[in-house]
Write an enzyme that holds these catalytic residues in place. Structure first.
Site, PDB file in Angstrom:
ATOM      1  N   HIS A  17       6.496   3.987   0.133  1.00 34.44           N
ATOM      2  CA  HIS A  17       5.659   5.151  -0.195  1.00 34.44           C
ATOM      3  C   HIS A  17       4.758   5.490   0.987  1.00 34.44           C
ATOM      4  O   HIS A  17       4.810   4.820   2.028  1.00 34.44           O
ATOM      5  CB  HIS A  17       4.870   4.936  -1.492  1.00 34.44           C
ATOM      6  CG  HIS A  17       3.967   3.735  -1.486  1.00 34.44           C
ATOM      7  ND1 HIS A  17       2.838   3.664  -0.722  1.00 34.44           N
ATOM      8  CD2 HIS A  17       4.043   2.563  -2.162  1.00 34.44           C
ATOM      9  CE1 HIS A  17       2.242   2.502  -0.916  1.00 34.44           C
ATOM     10  NE2 HIS A  17       2.961   1.804  -1.787  1.00 34.44           N
ATOM     11  N   HIS A  20       2.911   2.795   3.002  1.00 31.55           N
ATOM     12  CA  HIS A  20       3.678   2.033   3.988  1.00 31.55           C
ATOM     13  C   HIS A  20       3.895   2.882   5.242  1.00 31.55           C
ATOM     14  O   HIS A  20       3.756   2.406   6.366  1.00 31.55           O
ATOM     15  CB  HIS A  20       5.059   1.631   3.426  1.00 31.55           C
ATOM     16  CG  HIS A  20       4.987   0.851   2.162  1.00 31.55           C
ATOM     17  ND1 HIS A  20       5.670   1.217   1.021  1.00 31.55           N
ATOM     18  CD2 HIS A  20       4.304  -0.282   1.843  1.00 31.55           C
ATOM     19  CE1 HIS A  20       5.418   0.341   0.066  1.00 31.55           C
ATOM     20  NE2 HIS A  20       4.597  -0.573   0.535  1.00 31.55           N
ATOM     21  N   CYS A 125      -1.950 -14.917  -8.475  1.00 30.36           N
ATOM     22  CA  CYS A 125      -1.445 -13.567  -8.765  1.00 30.36           C
ATOM     23  C   CYS A 125      -0.018 -13.463  -8.225  1.00 30.36           C
ATOM     24  O   CYS A 125       0.179 -13.495  -7.004  1.00 30.36           O
ATOM     25  CB  CYS A 125      -2.312 -12.490  -8.123  1.00 30.36           C
ATOM     26  SG  CYS A 125      -1.558 -10.850  -8.299  1.00 30.36           S
ATOM     27  N   CYS A 128       0.409 -10.507  -5.682  1.00 35.76           N
ATOM     28  CA  CYS A 128      -0.120 -10.748  -4.333  1.00 35.76           C
ATOM     29  C   CYS A 128       0.565 -11.951  -3.708  1.00 35.76           C
ATOM     30  O   CYS A 128       0.424 -12.170  -2.506  1.00 35.76           O
ATOM     31  CB  CYS A 128      -1.608 -11.070  -4.355  1.00 35.76           C
ATOM     32  SG  CYS A 128      -2.672  -9.738  -4.840  1.00 35.76           S
ATOM     33  N   CYS A 143      -6.767 -10.088 -11.263  1.00 32.15           N
ATOM     34  CA  CYS A 143      -6.568  -9.816  -9.844  1.00 32.15           C
ATOM     35  C   CYS A 143      -7.346  -8.541  -9.492  1.00 32.15           C
ATOM     36  O   CYS A 143      -7.144  -7.503 -10.127  1.00 32.15           O
ATOM     37  CB  CYS A 143      -5.078  -9.605  -9.535  1.00 32.15           C
ATOM     38  SG  CYS A 143      -4.830  -8.938  -7.877  1.00 32.15           S
ATOM     39  N   HIS A 146      -4.490  -5.881  -8.382  1.00 30.97           N
ATOM     40  CA  HIS A 146      -3.497  -5.416  -9.352  1.00 30.97           C
ATOM     41  C   HIS A 146      -4.040  -5.280 -10.772  1.00 30.97           C
ATOM     42  O   HIS A 146      -3.337  -4.785 -11.650  1.00 30.97           O
ATOM     43  CB  HIS A 146      -2.281  -6.344  -9.333  1.00 30.97           C
ATOM     44  CG  HIS A 146      -1.543  -6.299  -8.031  1.00 30.97           C
ATOM     45  ND1 HIS A 146      -1.736  -7.220  -7.030  1.00 30.97           N
ATOM     46  CD2 HIS A 146      -0.649  -5.402  -7.552  1.00 30.97           C
ATOM     47  CE1 HIS A 146      -0.977  -6.905  -5.990  1.00 30.97           C
ATOM     48  NE2 HIS A 146      -0.315  -5.808  -6.266  1.00 30.97           N
ATOM     49  N   LYS A 294      -5.649   3.535  -5.185  1.00 29.66           N
ATOM     50  CA  LYS A 294      -4.731   3.123  -4.138  1.00 29.66           C
ATOM     51  C   LYS A 294      -3.320   3.495  -4.587  1.00 29.66           C
ATOM     52  O   LYS A 294      -2.980   3.327  -5.750  1.00 29.66           O
ATOM     53  CB  LYS A 294      -4.830   1.616  -3.938  1.00 29.66           C
ATOM     54  CG  LYS A 294      -3.928   1.124  -2.822  1.00 29.66           C
ATOM     55  CD  LYS A 294      -3.763  -0.377  -2.853  1.00 29.66           C
ATOM     56  CE  LYS A 294      -2.728  -0.789  -1.822  1.00 29.66           C
ATOM     57  NZ  LYS A 294      -2.152  -2.089  -2.058  1.00 29.66           N
ATOM     58  N   LYS A 297       3.326   1.325  -6.116  1.00 28.44           N
ATOM     59  CA  LYS A 297       4.355   1.448  -7.135  1.00 28.44           C
ATOM     60  C   LYS A 297       3.787   1.013  -8.487  1.00 28.44           C
ATOM     61  O   LYS A 297       3.947   1.682  -9.490  1.00 28.44           O
ATOM     62  CB  LYS A 297       5.514   0.525  -6.738  1.00 28.44           C
ATOM     63  CG  LYS A 297       6.676   0.549  -7.690  1.00 28.44           C
ATOM     64  CD  LYS A 297       7.587   1.703  -7.392  1.00 28.44           C
ATOM     65  CE  LYS A 297       8.790   1.656  -8.326  1.00 28.44           C
ATOM     66  NZ  LYS A 297       9.401   2.953  -8.434  1.00 28.44           N
TER      67      LYS A 297
HETATM   68  O1  ME8 Z   1       1.442  -7.075   1.611  1.00 29.60           O
HETATM   69  N1  ME8 Z   1      -2.905   2.981   1.785  1.00 29.60           N
HETATM   70  O2  ME8 Z   1       3.496  -6.031   1.749  1.00 29.60           O
HETATM   71  P1  ME8 Z   1       3.250  -4.678   0.955  1.00 29.60           P
HETATM   72  C1  ME8 Z   1      -2.756   2.481   3.008  1.00 29.60           C
HETATM   73  N2  ME8 Z   1       4.605  -8.210   2.560  1.00 29.60           N
HETATM   74  N3  ME8 Z   1      -1.881   1.507   3.310  1.00 29.60           N
HETATM   75  C2  ME8 Z   1      -1.136   1.023   2.327  1.00 29.60           C
HETATM   76  C3  ME8 Z   1      -1.226   1.505   1.017  1.00 29.60           C
HETATM   77  C4  ME8 Z   1      -2.177   2.540   0.764  1.00 29.60           C
HETATM   78  N4  ME8 Z   1      -2.353   3.097  -0.414  1.00 29.60           N
HETATM   79  N5  ME8 Z   1      -0.339   0.839   0.272  1.00 29.60           N
HETATM   80  C5  ME8 Z   1       0.294  -0.031   1.089  1.00 29.60           C
HETATM   81  C6  ME8 Z   1       2.627  -7.060   1.914  1.00 29.60           C
HETATM   82  N6  ME8 Z   1      -0.175   0.082   2.336  1.00 29.60           N
HETATM   83  C7  ME8 Z   1       3.220  -8.208   2.685  1.00 29.60           C
HETATM   84  C8  ME8 Z   1       2.776  -8.100   4.128  1.00 29.60           C
HETATM   85  S1  ME8 Z   1       2.758  -8.968   6.665  1.00 29.60           S
HETATM   86  C9  ME8 Z   1       3.118 -10.389   7.445  1.00 29.60           C
HETATM   87  C10 ME8 Z   1       3.257  -9.215   5.009  1.00 29.60           C
HETATM   88  C11 ME8 Z   1       0.282  -0.659   3.518  1.00 29.60           C
HETATM   89  O3  ME8 Z   1       4.576  -4.076   0.790  1.00 29.60           O
HETATM   90  C12 ME8 Z   1      -0.850  -1.456   4.155  1.00 29.60           C
HETATM   91  O4  ME8 Z   1      -0.525  -1.686   5.500  1.00 29.60           O
HETATM   92  O5  ME8 Z   1       2.405  -4.912  -0.223  1.00 29.60           O
HETATM   93  C13 ME8 Z   1      -0.785  -2.755   3.411  1.00 29.60           C
HETATM   94  O6  ME8 Z   1      -1.428  -3.798   4.136  1.00 29.60           O
HETATM   95  C14 ME8 Z   1       0.706  -2.949   3.316  1.00 29.60           C
HETATM   96  O7  ME8 Z   1       1.231  -1.622   3.112  1.00 29.60           O
HETATM   97  C15 ME8 Z   1       1.109  -3.859   2.170  1.00 29.60           C
HETATM   98  O8  ME8 Z   1       2.485  -3.787   2.018  1.00 29.60           O
END
Ligand code: ME8
Length: 518
Positions: A17, A20, A125, A128, A143, A146, A294, A297
């Site tokens: 989304h 990301h 969680c 997380c 959490c 979440h 925020k 999904k």
């Molecule tokens: O945490 N606004 O993956 P994830 C801004 N796999 N950025 C956002 C966002 C939002 N509303 N939503 C998501 C993980 N992000 C782990 C990371 S790294 C070694 C492992 C972005 O799929 C933001 O960069 O939950 C956040 O830190 C990341 O997506 C979390 O992605």
């Protein structure tokens, strides 16, 4: 100099989304900008495919985790060209080369004496994939991210001696005030460290979907260590037959604030334990919010980047993200806000400056940029063009994407005012009239010289601002620089180009929304 920039690797249990895309575009802006500065850049992004969130999502769908990740990882990968992202490699933590390298590194950490066996009990969680400390708990053991009730978990597993790095981490934060930016996030990380570090689990016994510990194959590595290691493992196999670690490590990380603790505390400690150099630094951005929440999904209020791109183009989306929300802070995004900026700034300010400049050079100078001198009126002052590139470079060295864009935009506005102030169309009329005066020799008139100067300065201002904007809006930048007859893409100062090149008129870069809809 080498410059290595990374994004978080995203969980493949959800659809990609805008949140990301946001982190990835931010890293892309930096990567592109650094390439324009002649740096040897490596830009990494990818997917986090192990661990509980993915295993649970697969189970819900009645799939094997492998089937789910193979189905979903391409969605993240396919998004990249659509948002004009220029990554050098896409890592998947299910890559066998990553897994093998993770095992080698965790074995080093083990052999260095930072691993022991113990019992863990805490509030967990699953979304997380994190045990929450008492300080992090939401009301009623929920959490805070979440909003779900947490599970009390107790298990035998291997621990990483995070507490052994208490002193080293305090020293790191004492010595490197810019290790984590912005300052508020640095303070947050520092206070987490100062609050006293407890050891963390390194493995999970109940899961099978993950990287097995080499000395205890009944346990898989805690997904966070597996995931964090992507930043180093990728360098060992991104180019076949070559190990890029020496060339590019250490990295600069772009992440969201939700994963601060892992990157700012666990990660440096783990690298120290494995004997690696620490990251160059990291920038922690805020959340993009929709109606105050925020985007994610699980909260069900996803803004689909594919739809936005289809309607407005990727560059407009890229621009909007860093203009609307100050990079580093939380901020709301909306379709209405997007359309307002698209019309007022991209179509009216930048688009209009570009089409007016090209049209006037075409009309008054047969499509050749005159050779003239820098106009001190345009070069000087707080929003003058002199020194712009140095200012933008300095801001982007600190990953201040919004302020850098604001500096560029001030110059776009300054150039538009310059058109209004100098009125090239009047100069053209005066020049025409002068040339028709009976008996006057056919040398250039004062108005003609002034028109040369104004057109040169407009073309030059547009060239310099566009070179800097190209990192944010690569497609638009290419089109515009092509139209302006600019060959190099390296960042240069205002006045560095002497003019004399041919230009080409192009259709509007950002057609007005109503016009596009008509
Ligand atoms: O945490 N606004 O993956 P994830 C801004 N796999 N950025 C956002 C966002 C939002 N509303 N939503 C998501 C993980 N992000 C782990 C990371 S790294 C070694 C492992 C972005 O799929 C933001 O960069 O939950 C956040 O830190 C990341 O997506 C979390 O992605």
């Amino acid at each position: 100099m080498s410059y290595y920039v990374t994004t978080p690797i995203y969980y493949v249990n959800a659809e990609p989304h805008l949140g990301h895309a946001y982190s990835t575009i931010a890293a892309d802006v930096l990567a592109r900008h650094m390439r324009q500065r002649g740096e040897d850049v490596f830009f990494l992004t990818g997917t986090d495919e192990h661990g509980e969130p993915v295993a649970q999502a697969a189970e819900k769908l009645g799939l094997e985790p492998r089937e789910l990740v193979d189905r979903n990882a391409p969605k993240f990968k396919e998004l990249l060209p659509q948002i004009n992202v220029s990554n050098d490699f896409f890592i998947r933590t299910s890559d066998p080369q990553h897994e093998a390298r993770v095992q080698e590194i965790v074995q080093i950490v083990h052999d260095n004496g930072y691993v022991y066996e113990g019992t863990y009990e805490g509030w967990y969680c699953p979304k997380c994939a994190d045990f929450k400390t008492e300080l992090e708990l939401g009301p009623g053991h929920t959490c805070p991210i979440h909003k779900i009730p947490l599970e009390r978990e107790r298990e035998e597993n291997w621990f990483f001696k995070l507490s052994a790095f208490q002193g080293e981490l305090e020293k790191l934060y004492g010595e490197r005030q810019d290790f984590v930016r912005p300052k508020a996030r640095y303070n947050e990380a520092l206070s987490f460290v100062q609050g006293g570090l407890e050891d963390v689990s390194l493995s999970r016994p109940k899961l099978t979907w993950g990287v097995r510990l080499p000395w205890d194959p009944d346990q898989v590595m805690y997904v966070w260590f597996d995931a964090l290691l992507n930043y180093v493992t990728a360098l060992s196999y991104a180019r076949e037959g070559e190990d890029l670690t020496e060339r590019y490590w250490p990295a600069f990380h772009i992440i969201g604030k939700d994963i601060l603790k892992f990157h700012a505390v666990y990660w440096p400690a783990f690298l120290m334990a494995a004997g690696y150099e620490l990251p160059k630094g990291m920038f922690i951005h805020g959340y993009l919010l929709m109606e105050g929440h925020k985007m994610s999904k699980s909260l069900g209020n996803v803004l689909d980047p594919f739809e936005v791109i289809e309607r407005f183009g990727a560059d407009a989306l890229r621009y909007y993200c860093f203009r609307e929300v100050s990079f580093g802070q939380d901020g709301s995004v909306s379709a209405a806000g997007f359309e307002a900026r698209y019309d007022a700034e991209l179509a009216n300010e930048y688009g209009n400056l570009a089409s007016r400049t090209l049209a006037m050079i075409d009309r008054y100078r047969d499509a050749v940029v005159p050779r003239a001198e820098v106009d001190p009126d345009l070069a000087g002052g707080g929003d003058g063009l002199a020194g712009l590139e140095a200012k933008v470079c300095e801001l982007l060295d600190r990953a201040d994407l919004t302020q850098a864009l604001e500096e560029i935009w001030k110059r776009i506005r300054r150039l538009n005012r310059y058109v209004e102030e100098t009125r090239p169309w009047d100069l053209a009329k005066d020049e025409e009239r002068d040339s028709q005066e009976p008996g006057r020799p056919r040398t250039r008139s004062g108005a003609g010289d002034r028109l040369d100067s104004v057109l040169y300065n407009l073309a030059e201002g547009l060239r310099v601002t566009t070179l800097l904007l190209t990192a944010y809006m690569p497609e638009t930048g290419e089109r515009m620089l092509g139209a302006l007859g600019v060959e190099g893409r390296e960042i240069q100062a205002f006045g560095a180009h002497r003019g004399g090149q041919s230009i080409e008129r192009v259709p509007p870069l950002f057609p007005k929304i109503e016009a596009a809809a008509a």
